[in-house]
Design an enzyme around this catalytic site. Sequence first.
Site, PDB file in Angstrom:
ATOM      1  N   LYS A   1       0.782  -1.450   0.049  1.00 13.79           N
ATOM      2  CA  LYS A   1      -0.009  -0.096   0.027  1.00 13.79           C
ATOM      3  C   LYS A   1       0.860   1.327  -0.049  1.00 13.79           C
ATOM      4  CE  LYS A   1      -3.632  -0.258   2.267  1.00 13.79           C
ATOM      5  NZ  LYS A   1      -4.770  -0.458   3.315  1.00 13.79           N
TER       6      LYS A   1
ATOM      7  N   ARG B   1      -3.457   2.936   8.433  1.00 16.00           N
ATOM      8  CA  ARG B   1      -3.774   1.697   7.697  1.00 16.00           C
ATOM      9  C   ARG B   1      -2.611   0.870   7.725  1.00 16.00           C
ATOM     10  NH1 ARG B   1      -8.244   2.383   4.032  1.00 16.00           N
ATOM     11  NH2 ARG B   1      -8.977   4.680   4.068  1.00 16.00           N
TER      12      ARG B   1
ATOM     13  N   GLY C   1      -7.816  -7.236   3.936  1.00 19.64           N
ATOM     14  CA  GLY C   1      -8.909  -7.487   5.098  1.00 19.64           C
ATOM     15  C   GLY C   1      -8.220  -7.827   6.432  1.00 19.64           C
TER      16      GLY C   1
ATOM     17  N   MET D   1      -5.525  -7.365   8.334  1.00 19.87           N
ATOM     18  CA  MET D   1      -4.997  -6.375   9.349  1.00 19.87           C
ATOM     19  C   MET D   1      -5.896  -5.308   9.543  1.00 19.87           C
ATOM     20  SD  MET D   1      -1.153  -7.205   8.637  1.00 19.87           S
ATOM     21  CE  MET D   1      -1.117  -6.828   7.072  1.00 19.87           C
TER      22      MET D   1
ATOM     23  N   ARG E   1      -3.724  -1.349  -6.022  1.00 22.66           N
ATOM     24  CA  ARG E   1      -2.864  -2.865  -5.956  1.00 22.66           C
ATOM     25  C   ARG E   1      -3.382  -3.426  -7.237  1.00 22.66           C
ATOM     26  NH1 ARG E   1      -6.265  -4.489  -0.288  1.00 22.66           N
ATOM     27  NH2 ARG E   1      -8.229  -4.680  -1.115  1.00 22.66           N
TER      28      ARG E   1
ATOM     29  N   HIS F   1     -16.114  -8.137   1.873  1.00 19.47           N
ATOM     30  CA  HIS F   1     -15.183  -8.979   2.078  1.00 19.47           C
ATOM     31  C   HIS F   1     -15.529 -10.450   1.741  1.00 19.47           C
ATOM     32  CE1 HIS F   1     -13.746 -11.928   5.040  1.00 19.47           C
ATOM     33  NE2 HIS F   1     -12.652 -11.543   5.024  1.00 19.47           N
TER      34      HIS F   1
ATOM     35  N   SER G   1      10.429 -44.568 -15.555  1.00 23.67           N
ATOM     36  CA  SER G   1       9.140 -43.691 -15.038  1.00 23.67           C
ATOM     37  C   SER G   1       9.004 -43.608 -13.722  1.00 23.67           C
ATOM     38  CB  SER G   1       7.608 -44.177 -15.597  1.00 23.67           C
ATOM     39  OG  SER G   1       6.623 -43.227 -15.266  1.00 23.67           O
TER      40      SER G   1
ATOM     41  N   ASN H   1       5.007 -41.545  -5.518  1.00 23.44           N
ATOM     42  CA  ASN H   1       4.351 -41.780  -4.409  1.00 23.44           C
ATOM     43  C   ASN H   1       5.048 -42.882  -3.529  1.00 23.44           C
ATOM     44  OD1 ASN H   1       2.674 -40.018  -5.459  1.00 23.44           O
ATOM     45  ND2 ASN H   1       1.200 -41.554  -6.381  1.00 23.44           N
ATOM     46  N   ASP H   2       5.307 -44.274  -4.300  1.00 21.06           N
ATOM     47  CA  ASP H   2       5.866 -45.311  -3.320  1.00 21.06           C
ATOM     48  C   ASP H   2       7.379 -45.020  -2.989  1.00 21.06           C
ATOM     49  OD1 ASP H   2       3.859 -47.021  -3.062  1.00 21.06           O
ATOM     50  OD2 ASP H   2       4.336 -48.141  -4.734  1.00 21.06           O
TER      51      ASP H   2
ATOM     52  N   CYS I   1       5.103 -40.240 -13.046  1.00 19.51           N
ATOM     53  CA  CYS I   1       3.867 -40.735 -13.145  1.00 19.51           C
ATOM     54  C   CYS I   1       3.106 -40.717 -11.928  1.00 19.51           C
ATOM     55  CB  CYS I   1       3.434 -42.014 -13.626  1.00 19.51           C
ATOM     56  SG  CYS I   1       4.494 -43.489 -12.955  1.00 19.51           S
TER      57      CYS I   1
ATOM     58  N   TYR J   1       8.995 -36.135 -19.883  1.00 17.40           N
ATOM     59  CA  TYR J   1       7.796 -35.682 -19.635  1.00 17.40           C
ATOM     60  C   TYR J   1       7.071 -35.976 -18.230  1.00 17.40           C
ATOM     61  CZ  TYR J   1       6.684 -40.617 -19.220  1.00 17.40           C
ATOM     62  OH  TYR J   1       6.825 -42.207 -19.013  1.00 17.40           O
TER      63      TYR J   1
END
Length: 881
Positions: free
Chosen positions: A28, A97, A106, A108, A341, A457, A769, A773-774, A837, A857
């Site tokens: 600001k 402000r 909004g 603070m 802003r 708001h 690939s 996850n595992d 993957c 990829y």
Amino acid sequence: MADGVRSEKFVYHFEEGSAQMRDLLGGKGANLAEMSRLGLPVPPGFTITTDASVLYRESGRIPSAIQKEIKEGLECVEAKRDLCFGSAKRPLLVSVRSGAPISMPGMMDTILNLGLNRESVLGLARMTDDERFARDCFRRFIQMFGNVVRGIPVGAFERKMDRVRQSAGALGDDGLSIDDWDRIIEDFLALYEEEAGETFPEDPWDQLLAAVEAVFSSWDNPRAVVYRNMHDISHDMGTAVNVQSMVFGNRGDQCGTGVLFTRNPSTGERALYGEYLSNAQGEDVVAGLRTPKLISDLRDEMPHVYEELSRIANQLELHYRDVQDIEFTVEAGKLFLLQTRSGKRTVGAAVKVAHDMAEEGILTKEESLMRVDPEDLSILLHPSIDENLMDDPLGTGLPASPGAATGRVVFTADAAEQMTAAGRKVILVRPETTPDDIHGIAAAQGVLTSRGGMTCHAAIVARGMGKPCIVGCDQLRIDVTAKKADLGGQRIEEGDVLTLDGTTGHIYVGEVGLVEPILTEELETFLEWADEVRTLGVRANADTPDDATKSREFGAEGIGLCRTEHMFMQSERLAIVQEMILAADQASRERALEQLLPMQREDFTAIFRAMDGLPVTIRLLDPPLHEFLPDAEALREEIRNLKAEGGSRYDIALKEETLDKVMALEEVNPMLGLRGCRLGIAYPEIYEMQVRAILEGLETVKSEGIQVLPEIMVPLVSDHREYERIAELINGINTKSGDTGDYLVGTMIEVPRACLVADQIAARADFFSFGTNDLTQTVYGFSRDDAEAKFLHIYLSDRVLDENPFAVLDEEGVGQLIEMAIDKGRRARPELKIGICGEHGGEPRSIAFCHRVGMDYVSCSPYRVPVARLAAAQAHLSNQK
């Protein structure tokens, strides 16, 4: 503390700063400085820096040296306005402000009309020749100061005012007499003393110091902390404070205040968009206590102000090269700018604005691609209301944030959070929202309010979160305490189901059907620009023809993971799969597999047709076999019931045989047990059936003129001999069939040992690939389900971990192994194709890592494909800088 270096100067007049000083002056303050430098009508003022905020948070007080600079700043403002702070004749009033380096709308605190006391309010009345106005300013100041500095609820002040209105028989503030206003002020001052345990401060300097301290402290209020956590904003930077000469929008009909966007923040349309209130101050618009007018109405009421505002809006948009959110006040027909802003906008609007600004020559295509957060694109792919299924709406409000949502009604933010945690979808219904409701808005599927306008708001926050939101529904009567509402004559209680259409503002009772979204022309063009830039391919994880078709619609360049086990889980196949698993010998198992063969062949044939011309990576069966069998405890319960009810011996024996097999297959740690390539080595006939189905499906589509490249992927390999055994099986089946069709054979890298010996595996593999996850589970030693259910949330909240490693790729640990595997793999086989993957393939920061380490990829769910396309383009552009 800009760039980690603390400044020796803690107060900057607006004309001393610039937009480049955002870290020091806050967003600001930097923009007020920039507008002042541009010669725009900004009321004079100064900014107390973020460095001062850090010092205050460290010591709990404002050092005397900074107090001295604040006084010098005030003296300068007094000279510019020819007014005197605290004067009983010509008082200078200021606003105080917040202004963080990163926008936190909004979150603070703000205090207006500071500098008033029992004497200066009389001076203000004489100076403006308006006693009602002066008293209105004073009562507003007491209320805001009491709330922000001393934590007195706003409602306590409002109740005092309502009693005076009722006593006077006044419908609105303009029906109050001077005596009524004096009574309100005295009631407010008495309330302050009762609640705060002190008299209201009469010394304006004491007021100012207390206000600055309160704004500094608001950096750590709960709603601000929640907001920063949600948006991954550092907690260390602190907020600047802007002290600015007041201008008054509440002095009569030629006064007002408003909020303006240079383009529509919901749609991105190039047209002024906003609202204003006549005879009001800024908090009246944002608070949603009065329903404002459209900005276009200002053209008729104050045409010269509208023309000036239009010209300035265009100037600021071109200057900042972005949509601007402008706060303004009109005092006695003169325009003043209080803030500009970058405007918060919906994802759809963000895409359209970025696209249009590139077409208009304001941005380059490359710059426009960096203006949209890839993660947000998924919001565009949410459902909308099915027009063919909707009834007449029960009510209509202002369409503040587009999209559709269904859920059970709750009337408080806490209830929204609690019910969502219990697994229920909710709609948050409020008279209006405040910053304290942010956790409820975050938890809810959508938001509905009875008051407020398009820039209140609720509207701003919901748009930023991508939540459907309807505001200003005048027909809605809410009793929060009783947890009930009335809409269109129909009673609504907590737990009732509503459906919101945030695009039209319509509200429906019950659950209304939703339809899948479509890509807009601007988004398609925008993603085509991304495709022109990116070097990283984007595929989809797809297990069905429908998934494959959808992934192509979203721009996938192939399938990076087709999980064959999902095909086995269909109800009509599960009995055959169970027969295969429970077979007493290989011959019985092969008979069951022969029944599965045509089903698998048709699966692959349909997917190949959908992916004509593109590669399809098919992972052979991976999970443990017991996952396809009934639960052991459920079987025991069935056996007990059969015995108790006198069931047939045959049925009981069959169930017991099944239970014995389930128990025989039971493992202590099934995710590290008989699964993946180990299953193919132990029971090669299973993989033989799958490979035959792939090759026969390939022959079928080739005869139809369809070209596709299958990539057969061997899961859970940890040693090159495992891979070689399965690769020989695959190639042997191909040789037996006499087929010479093109296909590749590769492996999924998902255990640490495979990364360590990647060169040995790559010597014989066509592609890698990464199954992250595992790989993440085995690197951390975490069971994902247990970690996320039991302790991972503690790790994140206590900062043991910065990110959930299953959501964002762990570059230090898992990433180091991936880099090692890529390096070793390509040393052994330079042409090795490499992709990812796991779920990380659709997460933007993880995609940036994949780009940096040289993958070919990424592969992700179909609905994440647009996210990955943009993220891959941004990764390339960022690496060029």
